[in-house]
Motif scaffolding. Structure first.
Motif, short mmCIF file in Angstrom:
data_model
loop_
_atom_site.label_atom_id
_atom_site.label_comp_id
_atom_site.label_asym_id
_atom_site.label_seq_id
_atom_site.Cartn_x
_atom_site.Cartn_y
_atom_site.Cartn_z
N SER A 170 0.82 -1.21 0.00
CA SER A 170 0.00 0.00 0.00
C SER A 170 0.86 1.26 0.00
O SER A 170 0.49 2.28 -0.60
CB SER A 170 -0.93 0.00 1.22
OG SER A 170 -1.79 -1.13 1.20
N THR A 171 2.02 1.22 0.68
CA THR A 171 2.92 2.37 0.69
C THR A 171 3.43 2.65 -0.71
O THR A 171 3.46 3.81 -1.16
CB THR A 171 4.10 2.12 1.64
OG1 THR A 171 3.61 1.97 2.98
CG2 THR A 171 5.09 3.29 1.61
N PHE A 172 3.84 1.62 -1.43
CA PHE A 172 4.35 1.82 -2.78
C PHE A 172 3.23 2.24 -3.73
O PHE A 172 3.49 2.88 -4.75
CB PHE A 172 5.07 0.56 -3.28
CG PHE A 172 6.50 0.50 -2.84
CD1 PHE A 172 7.52 0.95 -3.66
CD2 PHE A 172 6.84 0.00 -1.59
CE1 PHE A 172 8.83 0.91 -3.26
CE2 PHE A 172 8.16 -0.05 -1.17
CZ PHE A 172 9.16 0.41 -2.00
N HIS A 173 1.99 1.89 -3.40
CA HIS A 173 0.84 2.38 -4.16
C HIS A 173 0.79 3.91 -4.08
O HIS A 173 0.64 4.60 -5.11
CB HIS A 173 -0.45 1.77 -3.60
CG HIS A 173 -1.69 2.14 -4.36
ND1 HIS A 173 -2.28 3.37 -4.23
CD2 HIS A 173 -2.46 1.45 -5.23
CE1 HIS A 173 -3.36 3.43 -5.00
NE2 HIS A 173 -3.49 2.27 -5.61
N GLU A 174 0.96 4.45 -2.87
CA GLU A 174 0.93 5.91 -2.71
C GLU A 174 2.16 6.57 -3.30
O GLU A 174 2.09 7.67 -3.85
CB GLU A 174 0.77 6.27 -1.23
CG GLU A 174 -0.53 5.80 -0.62
CD GLU A 174 -1.72 6.22 -1.45
OE1 GLU A 174 -1.89 7.42 -1.71
OE2 GLU A 174 -2.49 5.33 -1.86
N PHE A 175 3.34 5.91 -3.17
CA PHE A 175 4.54 6.43 -3.82
C PHE A 175 4.31 6.55 -5.33
O PHE A 175 4.69 7.53 -5.97
CB PHE A 175 5.73 5.50 -3.58
CG PHE A 175 6.38 5.66 -2.24
CD1 PHE A 175 6.02 6.69 -1.39
CD2 PHE A 175 7.36 4.79 -1.83
CE1 PHE A 175 6.62 6.85 -0.16
CE2 PHE A 175 7.99 4.93 -0.59
CZ PHE A 175 7.61 5.96 0.25
N GLY A 176 3.68 5.52 -5.91
CA GLY A 176 3.43 5.53 -7.34
C GLY A 176 2.51 6.66 -7.74
O GLY A 176 2.72 7.33 -8.77
N ALA A 177 1.47 6.92 -6.92
CA ALA A 177 0.55 8.02 -7.21
C ALA A 177 1.27 9.35 -7.22
O ALA A 177 1.09 10.18 -8.12
CB ALA A 177 -0.58 8.03 -6.19
N SER A 178 2.12 9.58 -6.21
CA SER A 178 2.86 10.84 -6.14
C SER A 178 3.87 10.94 -7.27
O SER A 178 4.04 12.02 -7.86
CB SER A 178 3.58 10.94 -4.79
OG SER A 178 2.65 10.96 -3.72
N LEU A 179 4.55 9.83 -7.59
CA LEU A 179 5.55 9.84 -8.67
C LEU A 179 4.89 10.13 -10.01
O LEU A 179 5.38 10.98 -10.78
CB LEU A 179 6.26 8.48 -8.71
CG LEU A 179 7.31 8.31 -9.81
CD1 LEU A 179 8.47 9.27 -9.60
CD2 LEU A 179 7.82 6.87 -9.84
N GLY A 180 3.78 9.46 -10.32
CA GLY A 180 3.11 9.68 -11.59
C GLY A 180 2.62 11.10 -11.75
O GLY A 180 2.82 11.73 -12.80
N ALA A 181 2.01 11.65 -10.68
CA ALA A 181 1.51 13.02 -10.76
C ALA A 181 2.65 14.02 -10.92
O ALA A 181 2.56 14.97 -11.70
CB ALA A 181 0.69 13.35 -9.52
N ALA A 182 3.75 13.82 -10.17
CA ALA A 182 4.87 14.76 -10.22
C ALA A 182 5.56 14.75 -11.57
O ALA A 182 5.86 15.80 -12.15
CB ALA A 182 5.87 14.44 -9.11
#
Length: 466
Positions: A406-418
Motif C-alpha cells: 500500500s505504501t508503494f501504491h501511494e509512492f506511485g501516485a505521487s511519482l506519476g503526478a509529479a
C-alpha cells in the motif's frame, strides 16, 4: 492429488469463513472510498477555491495532504494490524475516516479543510493495509487470486470513478457532498464489518510497537512523498528537494540499522529483498504511477484543451473505470494458470500500447480509447502485484507486507503526478498540446521499459505455484 492432499484441501475449505465473499464486498467498498478520495477532490477544487477563497498552495495541499499522510503512515498501520489484530484496526480506521469526512465537508476555512484531509489520511493508513491483510488471510489458493482480482478492480477503478463521482456531486448538491457521501456509506460498512468479521487475537503475541522504527520510516516516507508532490510545482532540481532526498536516504538507512538491533522490530527488512515482495512492490509502483499519470493527462486535456465541464469529463472516464475493472477481474481468474511473469509483461505492454494511441493522435476519441486500453493493462498489474507480494508471506507478516504494498501504491501516485505535471507543464499553463503529447510518450516508454524489467524480475508460473 494424493489422499492426504485431498483431505488437507477439504479441511482448508471447510475452515474458510462462510461469509468471506460478503466481507470482501464490504472491505472492497471501503477501499474504494479511500482511493476515490485521491481523485474525487480534484474535480471539486475550482468550487472549493471560490467558496473558501483558497490560495493556489492550499489547493495543492488539499489533495497532497491526504496522499502524504496516507502513504507516510501505511507501514505503521500494517504493523499495528499485526500486533492487535486486523479487525480492530479496520474498524478504528474506518470510523476515523468517516468522522474526518464529515469534518472536511463542514469546513469553512482552509485550516479546517486541511485538518480534515490529514485526519482522513490517518484513517486510510490504518484501514487500507489491515483490510488487505484480512483479504489475504480469509482466502486460500485460487480463491485468493479471485478475491484479489475483486479488490484490485475496485481499487484500480476508483481513481477513474472518482472523476465521474466528483463531477456528478460537484455539479449537483455541491462540493461538500464529495466528502459527505462517505459518511452514510462508512457507517453502513462499519456496522456490517463489526458484526461479520471474525474475532482476532494478536497475530504477534506479547510484542510491542516499535515507536522509533515507526517514526523513522514514517518521516522518511513522508519526505519522499513531499519531494514528489513538491517537484510537480517547483521543479525537480532544487536545493529543497536535495535536502529532502538526503533526509529520506539517511532516515531509511537509520531505519534498516535499527530494525537489526531492536528487540521488537517494526518489520523484517529482508522482506524487501524477497523476490515475490520486490516484484509486487515494483509492479504496484508502476501500475499506480501510470494510472495517475494518464488520469491527470486525460482530465487536464479534456478540461483545459477542450473546455469540457466536470460532469462531461467524468462521464468520459466511465469506460476507463470499466476497463480497469475488466483487466483486474480477468487476471484474478487466470493468474493461477498463466503465472505472474506472463501477465505482468502483458499488462505493461497493453498499457504502453494504450498510451501510445493519444501520443500519436491527440483527439478526444483517441484519448478516451487509449486511456481505456492503458487502464485495462494497469488493472492486470494491480492483481499480479498484490498476489505476488502477499501470496507467500507468513500470517504474522501479512499486515506489514500489505503495508509495504500500500505504501508503494501511494509512492506511485505521487511519482506519476509529479513526473507528468513536470513534462506537460506547458500544456497545463497554455493552449499548446505539445505537453500532453510529450506526457503520453513518456508514460508509454516507461511502461515498455518496465515490461522488460518485469520479464526478468517477476517469478514464473512454477515459482508462484510452489
Amino acid at each position: 492429488m494424493t489422499h492426504d492432499e485431498t483431505t488437507d484441501a477439504a479441511a482448508q475449505h471447510s475452515a474458510a469463513h462462510p461469509r468471506r465473499w460478503r466481507i470482501l464486498g464490504f472491505l472492497g467498498v471501503a477501499q474504494l472510498m479511500l482511493i476515490l478520495d485521491v481523485t474525487v477532490v480534484a474535480i471539486a477544487l475550482p468550487d472549493i477555491e471560490t467558496d473558501l477563497g483558497l490560495s493556489r498552495a492550499t489547493l495543492t495541499w488539499t489533495v497532497s495532504a491526504y496522499t502524504l499522510t496516507f502513504g507516510g503512515l501505511m507501514l505503521l498501520g500494517g504493523r499495528i494490524a499485526d500486533l492487535i489484530g486486523a479487525k480492530r484496526v479496520v474498524l478504528a480506521g474506518l470510523l476515523l475516516f468517516t468522522v474526518a469526512s464529515l469534518v472536511t465537508g463542514l469546513a469553512g476555512s482552509s485550516a479546517m479543510l486541511l485538518g480534515g484531509r490529514v485526519a482522513q489520511g490517518v484513517g486510510a493508513a490504518l484501514l487500507s493495509p489491515a483490510a488487505l491483510s484480512l483479504v489475504v488471510t480469509l482466502f486460500e489458493g485460487n480463491e485468493r487470486s479471485r478475491a484479489l482480482g475483486v479488490w484490485s478492480a475496485l481499487g484500480g477503478g476508483g481513481a477513474a470513478l472518482g472523476v465521474l463521482v466528483g463531477g456528478l456531486l460537484t455539479a449537483g448538491p455541491g462540493w461538500p457532498w464529495v466528502f459527505f457521501v462517505n459518511v452514510p456509506v462508512g457507517l453502513v460498512i462499519l456496522a456490517a464489518l463489526a458484526r461479520m468479521l471474525p474475532r482476532q487475537s494478536a497475530v504477534v503475541p506479547n510484542a510491542r510497537l516499535d515507536v522509533l522504527g515507526a517514526l523513522l520510516v514514517t518521516a522518511s516516507s513522508g519526505a519522499v512523498i513531499y519531494l514528489l508532490v513538491n517537484a510537480g510545482d517547483q521543479g525537480w532540481v532544487t536545493s529543497g528537494n536535495a535536502w529532502l532526498l538526503v533526509l529520506a536516504v539517511a532516515g531509511y538507512a537509520a531505519f534498516v540499522v535499527w530494525q537489526k538491533t531492536a528487540r521488537s522490530p517494526l518489520m523484517d527488512v529482508s522482506l524487501l529483498i524477497r523476490r515475490p515482495v520486490a516484484t509486487g512492490t515494483f509492479l504496484i509502483l508502476m501500475a499506480t504511477a501510470l494510472m495517475i499519470a494518464v488520469f491527470f493527462l486525460g482530465t487536464f486535456y479534456f478540461q483545459h484543451a477542450n473546455g469540457y465541464g466536470a460532469l462531461h469529463t467524468g462521464l468520459l472516464f466511465l469506460p476507463v473505470a470499466l476497463a480497469t475493472m475488466f483487466g483486474a477481474q480477468l487476471t484474478g481468474r487466470v493468474l493461477g494458470r498463466w503465472g505472474a511473469r506472463r501477465l505482468a509483461v502483458a499488462g505493461l505492454l497493453v498499457a504502453a500500447i494504450g498510451m501510445a494511441v493519444p501520443a500519436l493522435w491527440t483527439y478526444p476519441a483517441a484519448v478516451v480509447a487509449g486511456v481505456a486500453i492503458a487502464a485495462a493493462g494497469t488493472g492486470v498489474l494491480f492483481v499480479v502485484a498484490s498476489a505476488t507480494a502477499l501470496g507467500q508471506v507468513a500470517p504474522h507478516e501479512s499486515g506489514i507486507a500489505s503495508g509495504i504494498v500500500s505504501t508503494f501504491h501511494e509512492f506511485g501516485a505521487s511519482l506519476g503526478a509529479a513526473v507528468v505535471s513536470s513534462v506537460a507543464a506547458a500544456s497545463f499553463a497554455g493552449a499548446t498540446l505539445t505537453g500532453f503529447t510529450d506526457g503520453f510518450v513518456v508514460t508509454a516508454v516507461a511502461a515498455g521499459v518496465a515490461a522488460l524489467v518485469a520479464g526478468f524480475l517477476a517469478p514464473g508460473r512454477a515459482a508462484r505455484t510452489a
